[in-house]
Scaffold this active site. Structure first.
Site, PDB file in Angstrom:
ATOM      1  N   HIS A 222       0.221   3.498   4.540  1.00 35.91           N
ATOM      2  CA  HIS A 222      -0.662   4.165   3.583  1.00 35.91           C
ATOM      3  C   HIS A 222      -0.409   5.672   3.580  1.00 35.91           C
ATOM      4  CE1 HIS A 222      -2.612   0.376   4.621  1.00 35.91           C
ATOM      5  NE2 HIS A 222      -3.392   0.473   3.545  1.00 35.91           N
TER       6      HIS A 222
ATOM      7  N   SER B 112       0.814  -1.221   0.000  1.00 26.98           N
ATOM      8  CA  SER B 112       0.000   0.000   0.000  1.00 26.98           C
ATOM      9  C   SER B 112       0.843   1.266   0.000  1.00 26.98           C
ATOM     10  CB  SER B 112      -0.936   0.000   1.209  1.00 26.98           C
ATOM     11  OG  SER B 112      -1.852  -1.074   1.143  1.00 26.98           O
TER      12      SER B 112
END
Length: 372
Positions: A311, A246
Protein backbone atom coordinates in the site's frame (compact mmCIF):
# COMPACT_ATOMS: atom_id res chain seq x y z
CA UNK A 1 -11.90 20.77 -46.28
CA UNK A 2 -10.15 17.88 -44.47
CA UNK A 3 -6.89 18.21 -42.60
CA UNK A 4 -4.66 16.68 -45.29
CA UNK A 5 -6.04 19.11 -47.88
CA UNK A 6 -5.53 21.99 -45.47
CA UNK A 7 -1.92 20.93 -44.79
CA UNK A 8 -1.21 20.75 -48.52
CA UNK A 9 -2.86 24.13 -49.15
CA UNK A 10 -0.87 25.75 -46.36
CA UNK A 11 2.42 24.40 -47.65
CA UNK A 12 1.76 25.22 -51.32
CA UNK A 13 0.32 28.73 -50.91
CA UNK A 14 1.98 30.05 -47.78
CA UNK A 15 5.30 28.20 -47.69
CA UNK A 16 6.21 27.53 -51.33
CA UNK A 17 9.95 27.68 -50.59
CA UNK A 18 9.62 25.12 -47.80
CA UNK A 19 11.27 27.29 -45.19
CA UNK A 20 9.23 25.72 -42.41
CA UNK A 21 7.59 29.00 -41.32
CA UNK A 22 4.36 30.75 -42.29
CA UNK A 23 3.60 34.48 -41.73
CA UNK A 24 0.92 35.01 -39.12
CA UNK A 25 -1.11 37.37 -41.32
CA UNK A 26 -1.25 34.92 -44.21
CA UNK A 27 -2.24 31.99 -42.00
CA UNK A 28 -4.98 34.00 -40.27
CA UNK A 29 -6.39 35.06 -43.61
CA UNK A 30 -6.35 31.47 -44.85
CA UNK A 31 -8.22 30.14 -41.80
CA UNK A 32 -10.83 32.90 -41.89
CA UNK A 33 -11.67 32.44 -45.59
CA UNK A 34 -11.79 28.62 -45.71
CA UNK A 35 -14.32 26.34 -44.07
CA UNK A 36 -12.58 24.01 -41.64
CA UNK A 37 -14.06 20.86 -40.17
CA UNK A 38 -12.28 21.12 -36.86
CA UNK A 39 -13.45 20.82 -33.27
CA UNK A 40 -14.30 24.29 -31.92
CA UNK A 41 -11.81 23.99 -29.09
CA UNK A 42 -9.02 22.93 -31.44
CA UNK A 43 -9.76 25.80 -33.81
CA UNK A 44 -9.57 28.25 -30.93
CA UNK A 45 -6.27 26.73 -29.86
CA UNK A 46 -4.92 27.23 -33.38
CA UNK A 47 -5.81 30.92 -33.29
CA UNK A 48 -4.32 31.20 -29.81
CA UNK A 49 -1.04 29.70 -31.05
CA UNK A 50 -0.97 31.95 -34.09
CA UNK A 51 -1.67 35.23 -32.29
CA UNK A 52 0.75 34.49 -29.45
CA UNK A 53 3.76 34.23 -31.76
CA UNK A 54 6.09 37.18 -31.19
CA UNK A 55 8.18 36.73 -34.33
CA UNK A 56 5.29 37.11 -36.75
CA UNK A 57 5.48 33.56 -38.09
CA UNK A 58 4.16 30.08 -37.35
CA UNK A 59 6.28 26.93 -37.39
CA UNK A 60 4.74 24.55 -39.93
CA UNK A 61 5.80 21.43 -37.99
CA UNK A 62 4.26 22.66 -34.75
CA UNK A 63 1.07 23.54 -36.58
CA UNK A 64 0.81 20.00 -37.98
CA UNK A 65 1.47 18.49 -34.54
CA UNK A 66 -1.18 20.61 -32.90
CA UNK A 67 -3.83 19.86 -35.52
CA UNK A 68 -2.94 16.14 -35.34
CA UNK A 69 -3.52 16.15 -31.55
CA UNK A 70 0.04 15.02 -30.87
CA UNK A 71 1.53 15.58 -27.45
CA UNK A 72 4.08 18.33 -28.04
CA UNK A 73 5.37 21.65 -26.82
CA UNK A 74 3.03 23.40 -29.26
CA UNK A 75 0.06 22.17 -27.24
CA UNK A 76 1.53 23.64 -24.06
CA UNK A 77 2.11 27.02 -25.70
CA UNK A 78 -1.35 27.03 -27.25
CA UNK A 79 -2.91 26.24 -23.90
CA UNK A 80 -0.90 29.00 -22.20
CA UNK A 81 -1.97 31.63 -24.70
CA UNK A 82 -5.42 30.12 -25.02
CA UNK A 83 -6.19 31.02 -21.42
CA UNK A 84 -6.18 34.64 -22.55
CA UNK A 85 -7.93 34.25 -25.91
CA UNK A 86 -10.52 31.50 -25.41
CA UNK A 87 -14.12 32.46 -24.81
CA UNK A 88 -15.14 32.68 -21.18
CA UNK A 89 -18.10 30.36 -21.33
CA UNK A 90 -17.55 27.01 -19.63
CA UNK A 91 -18.60 23.47 -20.43
CA UNK A 92 -21.11 23.43 -17.60
CA UNK A 93 -23.13 26.04 -19.49
CA UNK A 94 -23.58 23.84 -22.57
CA UNK A 95 -27.11 22.45 -22.90
CA UNK A 96 -28.67 19.78 -25.07
CA UNK A 97 -25.90 17.21 -24.61
CA UNK A 98 -26.48 13.49 -24.89
CA UNK A 99 -25.81 11.01 -22.11
CA UNK A 100 -22.33 10.14 -23.34
CA UNK A 101 -21.25 13.76 -23.78
CA UNK A 102 -22.57 14.63 -20.33
CA UNK A 103 -20.50 11.79 -18.91
CA UNK A 104 -17.41 13.04 -20.80
CA UNK A 105 -18.02 16.51 -19.39
CA UNK A 106 -18.32 15.03 -15.90
CA UNK A 107 -15.01 13.19 -16.34
CA UNK A 108 -13.33 16.37 -17.61
CA UNK A 109 -14.35 18.29 -14.49
CA UNK A 110 -13.38 15.39 -12.22
CA UNK A 111 -9.86 14.98 -13.61
CA UNK A 112 -8.64 18.19 -15.28
CA UNK A 113 -7.91 21.44 -13.39
CA UNK A 114 -7.93 23.89 -16.30
CA UNK A 115 -10.98 25.00 -18.29
CA UNK A 116 -9.06 25.10 -21.58
CA UNK A 117 -7.83 21.55 -20.94
CA UNK A 118 -11.37 20.44 -20.20
CA UNK A 119 -12.75 21.96 -23.40
CA UNK A 120 -9.93 20.46 -25.44
CA UNK A 121 -10.58 16.99 -24.01
CA UNK A 122 -14.36 17.38 -24.36
CA UNK A 123 -14.20 18.23 -28.07
CA UNK A 124 -11.50 15.77 -29.11
CA UNK A 125 -12.73 12.76 -27.10
CA UNK A 126 -14.06 9.95 -29.30
CA UNK A 127 -13.74 6.99 -26.89
CA UNK A 128 -11.08 5.45 -29.10
CA UNK A 129 -9.47 3.44 -27.69
CA UNK A 130 -12.05 2.76 -24.97
CA UNK A 131 -10.93 2.62 -21.31
CA UNK A 132 -10.70 -1.17 -21.15
CA UNK A 133 -7.58 -1.70 -19.04
CA UNK A 134 -9.01 -0.98 -15.60
CA UNK A 135 -12.28 -2.73 -16.47
CA UNK A 136 -10.47 -5.89 -17.64
CA UNK A 137 -8.20 -5.96 -14.57
CA UNK A 138 -11.21 -5.62 -12.27
CA UNK A 139 -13.20 -8.35 -14.06
CA UNK A 140 -10.27 -10.78 -13.87
CA UNK A 141 -9.82 -10.06 -10.16
CA UNK A 142 -13.51 -10.72 -9.51
CA UNK A 143 -13.46 -13.97 -11.51
CA UNK A 144 -10.36 -15.24 -9.71
CA UNK A 145 -11.83 -14.35 -6.32
CA UNK A 146 -15.11 -16.12 -7.09
CA UNK A 147 -13.28 -19.23 -8.29
CA UNK A 148 -11.29 -19.47 -5.07
CA UNK A 149 -14.34 -18.58 -2.99
CA UNK A 150 -16.27 -21.50 -4.48
CA UNK A 151 -13.29 -23.86 -4.25
CA UNK A 152 -12.51 -22.99 -0.62
CA UNK A 153 -16.10 -22.29 0.44
CA UNK A 154 -14.77 -19.17 2.12
CA UNK A 155 -15.33 -15.50 1.20
CA UNK A 156 -13.48 -13.62 3.96
CA UNK A 157 -9.93 -14.04 5.26
CA UNK A 158 -9.14 -16.52 2.51
CA UNK A 159 -5.43 -16.34 3.33
CA UNK A 160 -6.08 -18.51 6.38
CA UNK A 161 -6.81 -21.41 4.05
CA UNK A 162 -3.64 -23.36 3.16
CA UNK A 163 -4.99 -24.10 -0.30
CA UNK A 164 -5.29 -20.37 -0.98
CA UNK A 165 -1.61 -19.77 -0.26
CA UNK A 166 -0.70 -22.64 -2.60
CA UNK A 167 -1.98 -20.65 -5.55
CA UNK A 168 0.64 -20.00 -8.26
CA UNK A 169 -0.50 -16.37 -8.32
CA UNK A 170 0.33 -15.45 -4.69
CA UNK A 171 3.71 -13.85 -3.98
CA UNK A 172 5.50 -15.86 -1.28
CA UNK A 173 9.15 -15.27 -0.32
CA UNK A 174 9.79 -18.99 -0.65
CA UNK A 175 8.74 -18.80 -4.31
CA UNK A 176 10.41 -15.50 -5.22
CA UNK A 177 12.41 -17.23 -7.98
CA UNK A 178 9.11 -17.51 -9.85
CA UNK A 179 9.25 -13.94 -11.07
CA UNK A 180 5.68 -13.76 -12.38
CA UNK A 181 4.44 -13.80 -8.78
CA UNK A 182 5.77 -10.25 -8.29
CA UNK A 183 2.99 -9.18 -10.68
CA UNK A 184 0.33 -11.91 -10.59
CA UNK A 185 -0.40 -11.44 -6.88
CA UNK A 186 -2.61 -8.48 -7.83
CA UNK A 187 -5.33 -10.94 -8.93
CA UNK A 188 -5.62 -12.52 -5.46
CA UNK A 189 -7.34 -10.89 -2.47
CA UNK A 190 -7.55 -11.52 1.27
CA UNK A 191 -11.33 -11.48 1.17
CA UNK A 192 -14.46 -9.83 -0.06
CA UNK A 193 -13.76 -6.55 1.76
CA UNK A 194 -10.37 -6.01 0.12
CA UNK A 195 -11.68 -6.97 -3.32
CA UNK A 196 -14.66 -4.62 -2.95
CA UNK A 197 -12.47 -1.72 -1.87
CA UNK A 198 -9.98 -2.17 -4.72
CA UNK A 199 -12.62 -2.81 -7.39
CA UNK A 200 -14.60 0.26 -6.35
CA UNK A 201 -11.58 2.57 -6.53
CA UNK A 202 -10.36 1.07 -9.79
CA UNK A 203 -13.69 1.76 -11.46
CA UNK A 204 -14.45 5.13 -9.84
CA UNK A 205 -10.97 6.63 -10.18
CA UNK A 206 -9.06 4.40 -12.59
CA UNK A 207 -11.59 4.44 -15.44
CA UNK A 208 -11.96 8.27 -15.57
CA UNK A 209 -8.17 8.63 -15.38
CA UNK A 210 -7.79 6.17 -18.24
CA UNK A 211 -10.41 8.02 -20.30
CA UNK A 212 -8.46 11.27 -20.00
CA UNK A 213 -4.82 10.16 -19.96
CA UNK A 214 -5.01 7.02 -22.09
CA UNK A 215 -4.41 3.33 -21.54
CA UNK A 216 -0.62 3.50 -21.90
CA UNK A 217 -0.06 6.05 -19.13
CA UNK A 218 -2.54 4.60 -16.65
CA UNK A 219 -1.50 0.98 -17.22
CA UNK A 220 2.15 2.01 -16.72
CA UNK A 221 1.28 3.78 -13.48
CA UNK A 222 -0.85 0.89 -12.18
CA UNK A 223 1.70 -1.81 -13.04
CA UNK A 224 4.55 0.24 -11.60
CA UNK A 225 2.64 0.44 -8.32
CA UNK A 226 2.00 -3.32 -8.34
CA UNK A 227 5.63 -4.26 -9.05
CA UNK A 228 6.96 -1.70 -6.57
CA UNK A 229 4.60 -3.12 -3.95
CA UNK A 230 5.86 -6.70 -4.12
CA UNK A 231 9.51 -5.66 -4.41
CA UNK A 232 9.20 -3.34 -1.41
CA UNK A 233 7.73 -6.18 0.65
CA UNK A 234 10.60 -8.46 -0.41
CA UNK A 235 13.02 -5.86 0.99
CA UNK A 236 11.28 -4.50 4.09
CA UNK A 237 9.07 -7.42 5.23
CA UNK A 238 11.07 -10.37 3.98
CA UNK A 239 9.04 -13.17 5.56
CA UNK A 240 5.61 -11.99 4.43
CA UNK A 241 3.55 -12.95 1.36
CA UNK A 242 1.58 -10.42 -0.70
CA UNK A 243 -1.91 -10.56 -2.21
CA UNK A 244 -4.23 -7.92 -3.67
CA UNK A 245 -3.92 -5.08 -6.16
CA UNK A 246 -3.54 -2.40 -3.51
CA UNK A 247 -0.13 -1.28 -4.81
CA UNK A 248 -1.61 -0.29 -8.16
CA UNK A 249 -4.80 1.11 -6.60
CA UNK A 250 -2.88 3.32 -4.19
CA UNK A 251 -0.65 4.52 -7.03
CA UNK A 252 -3.74 5.74 -8.92
CA UNK A 253 -5.45 7.22 -5.87
CA UNK A 254 -2.41 9.02 -4.45
CA UNK A 255 -1.55 10.47 -7.86
CA UNK A 256 -5.08 11.75 -8.35
CA UNK A 257 -5.39 13.16 -4.84
CA UNK A 258 -2.00 14.87 -5.09
CA UNK A 259 -3.00 16.37 -8.44
CA UNK A 260 -6.24 17.69 -6.92
CA UNK A 261 -4.36 19.27 -4.00
CA UNK A 262 -1.76 20.92 -6.23
CA UNK A 263 -4.49 22.31 -8.52
CA UNK A 264 -7.06 22.96 -5.81
CA UNK A 265 -8.19 26.34 -7.11
CA UNK A 266 -8.78 25.06 -10.64
CA UNK A 267 -10.63 21.86 -9.77
CA UNK A 268 -14.39 22.17 -10.20
CA UNK A 269 -15.55 18.76 -8.95
CA UNK A 270 -18.41 19.17 -6.43
CA UNK A 271 -17.78 18.68 -2.69
CA UNK A 272 -14.06 18.22 -3.36
CA UNK A 273 -13.02 18.81 0.26
CA UNK A 274 -15.53 16.30 1.64
CA UNK A 275 -14.59 13.76 -1.00
CA UNK A 276 -10.89 14.28 -0.29
CA UNK A 277 -11.45 13.64 3.41
CA UNK A 278 -13.54 10.53 2.73
CA UNK A 279 -10.93 9.16 0.34
CA UNK A 280 -8.13 9.68 2.87
CA UNK A 281 -10.19 8.10 5.65
CA UNK A 282 -11.00 5.05 3.49
CA UNK A 283 -7.41 4.62 2.36
CA UNK A 284 -6.10 5.01 5.90
CA UNK A 285 -8.65 2.50 7.18
CA UNK A 286 -7.59 0.00 4.55
CA UNK A 287 -3.93 0.40 5.55
CA UNK A 288 -4.89 0.05 9.21
CA UNK A 289 -6.79 -3.14 8.47
CA UNK A 290 -3.79 -4.55 6.60
CA UNK A 291 -1.45 -3.69 9.51
CA UNK A 292 -3.83 -5.35 11.96
CA UNK A 293 -4.04 -8.53 9.89
CA UNK A 294 -0.26 -8.60 9.53
CA UNK A 295 0.69 -8.28 13.21
CA UNK A 296 -2.48 -9.26 15.12
CA UNK A 297 -4.31 -11.86 13.03
CA UNK A 298 -7.76 -12.70 14.44
CA UNK A 299 -7.28 -16.41 13.79
CA UNK A 300 -4.30 -18.76 14.18
CA UNK A 301 -2.46 -19.27 10.92
CA UNK A 302 0.36 -21.45 9.67
CA UNK A 303 2.57 -18.52 8.66
CA UNK A 304 2.88 -14.73 8.44
CA UNK A 305 -0.05 -12.86 6.97
CA UNK A 306 0.23 -10.65 3.83
CA UNK A 307 2.23 -7.46 4.23
CA UNK A 308 0.85 -3.91 4.15
CA UNK A 309 3.98 -2.36 2.63
CA UNK A 310 2.57 -2.68 -0.90
CA UNK A 311 0.00 0.00 0.00
CA UNK A 312 2.68 2.46 1.06
CA UNK A 313 5.01 1.83 -1.86
CA UNK A 314 2.10 2.22 -4.28
CA UNK A 315 1.35 5.61 -2.76
CA UNK A 316 4.98 6.66 -3.21
CA UNK A 317 4.88 5.61 -6.88
CA UNK A 318 1.68 7.60 -7.37
CA UNK A 319 3.03 10.78 -5.80
CA UNK A 320 6.28 10.61 -7.78
CA UNK A 321 5.66 9.03 -11.18
CA UNK A 322 1.87 9.36 -11.22
CA UNK A 323 1.73 13.03 -10.33
CA UNK A 324 3.96 13.89 -13.28
CA UNK A 325 1.80 11.79 -15.61
CA UNK A 326 -1.44 13.44 -14.49
CA UNK A 327 -0.10 17.00 -14.41
CA UNK A 328 1.22 16.86 -17.96
CA UNK A 329 -1.98 16.26 -19.87
CA UNK A 330 -1.45 15.83 -23.63
CA UNK A 331 2.28 16.56 -23.38
CA UNK A 332 5.19 14.39 -24.39
CA UNK A 333 6.69 12.87 -21.25
CA UNK A 334 9.78 11.71 -23.11
CA UNK A 335 10.88 15.29 -23.67
CA UNK A 336 10.89 16.22 -19.99
CA UNK A 337 13.96 15.89 -17.80
CA UNK A 338 11.92 15.19 -14.65
CA UNK A 339 10.33 12.19 -16.32
CA UNK A 340 13.71 10.61 -17.04
CA UNK A 341 14.88 11.32 -13.50
CA UNK A 342 11.88 9.41 -12.13
CA UNK A 343 12.34 6.56 -14.61
CA UNK A 344 16.04 6.33 -13.67
CA UNK A 345 15.13 6.23 -9.97
CA UNK A 346 12.53 3.51 -10.58
CA UNK A 347 14.94 1.39 -12.64
CA UNK A 348 17.62 1.81 -9.96
CA UNK A 349 15.14 0.58 -7.36
CA UNK A 350 14.25 -2.42 -9.56
CA UNK A 351 17.90 -3.40 -9.98
CA UNK A 352 18.57 -3.02 -6.26
CA UNK A 353 15.51 -5.14 -5.43
CA UNK A 354 16.59 -7.87 -7.87
CA UNK A 355 20.06 -8.12 -6.32
CA UNK A 356 18.50 -8.01 -2.85
CA UNK A 357 16.25 -10.96 -3.66
CA UNK A 358 19.16 -12.93 -5.08
CA UNK A 359 21.74 -12.39 -2.33
CA UNK A 360 20.29 -10.70 0.80
CA UNK A 361 18.13 -13.53 2.10
CA UNK A 362 21.08 -15.91 2.45
CA UNK A 363 23.54 -13.26 3.62
CA UNK A 364 21.19 -12.06 6.36
CA UNK A 365 20.11 -15.57 7.31
CA UNK A 366 16.41 -14.79 7.04
CA UNK A 367 14.21 -17.66 8.21
CA UNK A 368 11.61 -17.88 5.48
CA UNK A 369 8.36 -19.67 6.32
CA UNK A 370 8.00 -22.98 4.48
CA UNK A 371 6.63 -22.45 1.02
CA UNK A 372 3.07 -23.82 0.73
Amino acid sequence: MDRSSLFQLIQEQLDPEHTGFIPVENFTSLVEHHELRLDPSKLEMLFALVHSNEEGQVCYRELIELMSSKRSSSFRRAIASGRRTLQRDILLDEAGLGVYKRFVRYVAYEILPCESHRRWYFHQNHLCPPPVFMAVITIIQIIVFMCYGVMLNKWVLQTYQPEFMKSPLVYHPGHRAQVWRFLSYMFMHVGLEQLGFNALLQLMIGVPLEMVHGIMRISLLYMAGVVAGSLTVSITDMRAPVVGGSGGVYALCSAHLANVVMNWAGMRCPYKLLRMILALVCMSSEVGRAVWLRFSPPLPSSGPQPSFMAHLSGAVVGISMGLLILRNYEENLQGQCSWWVIIFAFITFLLFAIFWNIFAYELLGVQIPPAP
